[in-house]
Design an enzyme around this catalytic site. Structure first.
Site, PDB file in Angstrom:
ATOM      1  N   LYS A   1       0.836  -1.206   0.000  1.00 19.76           N
ATOM      2  CA  LYS A   1       0.000   0.000   0.000  1.00 19.76           C
ATOM      3  C   LYS A   1       0.875   1.264   0.000  1.00 19.76           C
ATOM      4  CE  LYS A   1      -3.379  -2.850  -0.042  1.00 19.76           C
ATOM      5  NZ  LYS A   1      -4.281  -3.321   0.981  1.00 19.76           N
TER       6      LYS A   1
HETATM    7  C1  LIG Z   1      -5.242  -4.353   1.515  1.00 20.27           C
HETATM    8  C2  LIG Z   1      -6.723  -4.301   1.522  1.00 20.27           C
HETATM    9  C3  LIG Z   1      -7.497  -4.661   2.639  1.00 20.27           C
HETATM   10  C4  LIG Z   1      -6.937  -5.328   3.849  1.00 20.27           C
HETATM   11  O1  LIG Z   1      -5.857  -4.750   4.405  1.00 20.27           O
HETATM   12  P1  LIG Z   1      -4.831  -5.598   5.314  1.00 20.27           P
HETATM   13  O2  LIG Z   1      -4.009  -4.532   5.928  1.00 20.27           O
HETATM   14  O3  LIG Z   1      -4.075  -6.500   4.402  1.00 20.27           O
HETATM   15  O4  LIG Z   1      -5.654  -6.351   6.312  1.00 20.27           O
HETATM   16  C5  LIG Z   1      -8.863  -4.463   2.568  1.00 20.27           C
HETATM   17  N1  LIG Z   1      -9.459  -3.969   1.481  1.00 20.27           N
HETATM   18  C6  LIG Z   1      -8.757  -3.650   0.382  1.00 20.27           C
HETATM   19  C7  LIG Z   1      -9.494  -3.093  -0.803  1.00 20.27           C
HETATM   20  C8  LIG Z   1      -7.377  -3.819   0.363  1.00 20.27           C
HETATM   21  O5  LIG Z   1      -6.687  -3.531  -0.746  1.00 20.27           O
END
Ligand SMILES: *Cc1c(COP(=O)(O)O)cnc(C)c1O
Length: 378
Positions: free
Chosen positions: A184
């Site tokens: 991210k």
């Molecule tokens: C990455 C992501 C999540 C979950 O995040 P984590 O930190 O991996 O638990 C939820 N929704 C979307 C759209 C994501 O890209």
């Protein structure tokens, strides 16, 4: 062996990040210390939100947000089919039922007409997923939410730094969830954040991340008190001080990284501008895209996926519609045909490498390899 190896996303850790974490390691607080509030207030300022609550993952952030919104057994939550499974899983964690909504063919963002058509007397909330980093049409979604008395929750895990008509994502929906997974925009290893302007919900989420206990360890230490009250059933969703120090340090470079993501997106668009077979998703007017993913539609996806991976290019597919997973089909009795646009798109989409540390040369390598593979097929 391929001449280089490019993942689809990757973190960027510098010496200042490392120093920030090491400083915490030699201090008094490894978790639930001063770095938590410090990261929360920096993050809140960054997205112009009143309250920010740090938690252990983006998934935990979604669970906290749904819990704060009062979602429980018997409720329905509208969720776009084109998202990561965690968006819908958080609804199930609360004992509620996700109702899958189709997406727009050009952007793969939630289709507001389909959402409005699927509202029922049990609907409690609607989740806006800012797919690939592009903000949804929040004006339309807010209207539906107001008209139907729904809480508007943003799954903004792709969209840190995005803006809708000049308003940062994180300041628009009633509750917004972010992720700090390494792919991210900024990372804490694992981690997440919820933003809201509702003080009561923020307090409820702070308790929920700490077993449902209303004071944390540090507050009791400061007050010289041992007693605490658990007022509801919560979880251990806390984020450590090491992680919060890393998150705050990473935020410094967010503006620069967003600019770089824009440059890479522009280079991809230009590189494929004269290639009708490669169709990037559309960008809406009046938004600042955060470009978490660069998603294209292409024919012969399976062949190209394999060939690109063989060439060392870490392409990916985001996503298969959530209800196509065996668990969802079984548990909710869902079958293909529910969201035809999402289903058709999932057979054509490809996410190309996109991360700030990519060089212009890396981007040219992806474009050049891709174009050669397309020509080979003609
Ligand atoms: C990455 C992501 C999540 C979950 O995040 P984590 O930190 O991996 O638990 C939820 N929704 C979307 C759209 C994501 O890209």
């Amino acid at each position: 062996m391929p001449e280089r190896k490019l993942p689809y996303g990757k973190q960027w850790i510098d010496d200042e990040d490392i120093r920030a974490v090491v400083d915490v390691l030699s201090g008094d607080w490894l978790t639930t210390g001063p770095r938590v509030e410090d990261f929360e207030s920096s993050f809140a300022a960054c997205v112009r939100a009143r309250h920010a609550v740090a938690v252990s993952s983006g998934t935990a952030a979604l669970h906290c947000a749904m819990h704060a919104a009062g979602i429980g057994p018997g409720d329905e939550v509208l969720v776009p089919a084109m998202t990561f499974v965690a968006t819908a899983n958080a609804v199930l964690y609360c004992g509620a039922t996700p109702v899958f909504v189709d997406v727009e063919p050009d952007t793969l963002l939630i289709d507001a007409n389909d959402a409005a058509a699927k509202v029922s007397s049990r609907s409690k909330a609607i989740v806006a997923v800012d797919y690939a980093g592009q903000p949804c049409d929040y004006d339309v979604l807010r209207n539906i939410a107001r008209r139907c008395s729904l809480v508007l929750i943003a799954d903004a895990c792709h969209a840190l730094g995005a803006q809708h008509r000049g308003d940062p994502v994180g300041s628009i929906a009633d509750l917004s969830a972010f992720s700090f997974h390494p792919v991210k925009h900024v990372t804490t290893g694992e981690g997440g954040m919820i933003t809201t302007s509702n003080a009561e919900w923020a307090a409820r989420m702070r308790a929920f991340r700490n077993h449902g206990i209303t004071t944390d360890h540090r507050q009791r230490e400061t007050a010289g008190s041992w007693s605490y009250e658990m007022v509801e059933l919560g979880f251990n969703y806390r984020l450590t001080d090491m992680q919060c120090a890393l998150g705050k340090s990473q935020l410094r470079r967010l503006p620069e990284w967003l600019d770089r993501r824009h440059e890479i997106a522009a280079q991809y668009r230009q590189g494929f501008a004269d290639t009708a077979q490669v169709r990037p998703l559309a960008v809406r007017a009046d938004v600042r895209h955060a470009h978490h993913l660069f998603v294209i539609r292409v024919a012969q996806r399976a062949r190209l996926f394999a060939a690109l991976r063989n060439a060392g290019i870490g392409v990916n597919v985001h996503y298969a519609p959530v209800y196509m997973h065996p668990y969802y089909r079984r548990r909710l009795g869902l079958a293909p045909g529910l969201c035809p646009v999402a289903e058709a798109a999932s057979g054509q989409i490809l996410s190309l490498p996109m991360f700030p540390r990519m060089t212009d040369d890396d981007v040219a390598f992806v474009v050049g390899t891709f174009r050669k593979l397309l020509e080979a097929a003609c």
